[in-house]
Write a protein that holds these residues in place. Structure first.
Motif: not given
Ligand code: MG
Ligand code: AMP
Length: 202
Positions: A53, A55, A140, A142, A148, A177
């Motif tokens: 991701k 992230r 999520s 993505n 998302s 979310e």
């Molecule tokens: Mg997310």
């Protein structure tokens, strides 16, 4: 890696189990958005979710379980108010943060001593989680900062070549979310607003 979009049936669930038990990731539908799932006990698999991701590694993941899973396997204490809220809203788009038992990989909660647990109501999510009977860490599905995903095709457009299987459960009804609620204190605190509102919780 080839990415396949598959209907949720015995074959795709069996394949998903194999992937997850081998440390891979599987995208699955929920009533809010699609999730990118990994075995919460497997630190390498969880770290790979962050990598896929892009992230930041200080943004903890939510652990998803099926509705009959005993969350006392994962959390050390559930306050009375949390039991009432769980009765009212779960399965559903409410994520509850508890003191962790520390049995899942520390990568899930980025080293925090708490754990965010969610029991999604989506039938496809329940089938996937029940089949595995494991806590599945999932943000999520993505790339970070992208919108998302609410369809399997939407996941594919972001994660083609990065995830082996996308379980297709149609369009997510929620689109936003889950609400994140801190249940570690005397009273619950909304950490992120979502489909379950503060008024509903009150
Ligand atoms: Mg997310
Ligand atoms: P996302 O996966 O992008 O939907 O984000 C998950 C949300 O849950 C983020 O806002 C996290 O900060 C929150 N979250 C996950 N685990 C915890 C935790 N242990 N304590 C507090 N917030 C958490």
């Amino acid at each position: 890696m080839q990415t396949r979009i598959l209907p949720i049936d015995e074959n795709s669930l069996k394949l998903s189990e194999k992937i997850i038990l081998n440390g891979g990731t599987v995208a699955f539908p929920t009533e809010t958005v699609y999730g990118l799932g990994a075995n919460a006990f497997d630190g390498l698999a969880v770290k790979n979710v962050f990598k896929i991701k892009g992230r930041p590694n200080d943004n903890p993941l939510i652990v998803h379980v099926h509705k009959d899973y005993d969350i006392l396997n994962l959390v050390s204490y559930v306050p009375e108010y949390a039991k009432s809220l769980a009765k009212a809203f779960l399965p559903g788009p409410l994520t509850m943060v508890y003191k962790s038992k520390g049995v899942v990989s520390s990568a899930v909660s980025c080293g925090l001593d708490t754990i965010a647990v969610r029991i999604p109501s989506h039938d496809g999510a329940q089938k996937f989680l029940k089949y595995l009977n494991l806590p599945i860490a999932a943000p999520s599905a993505n790339i970070s900062k992208h919108v998302s995903p609410v369809t399997a095709e939407h996941v594919y457009s972001d994660l083609d070549g990065k995830v082996e299987v996308i379980l297709d459960g149609g369009k997510c009804s929620g689109g936003i979310e889950s609400t994140v609620l801190d249940c570690t204190g005397e009273i619950p605190v909304v950490l992120r607003s979502g489909l379950i509102t503060r008024d509903m919780i009150a």
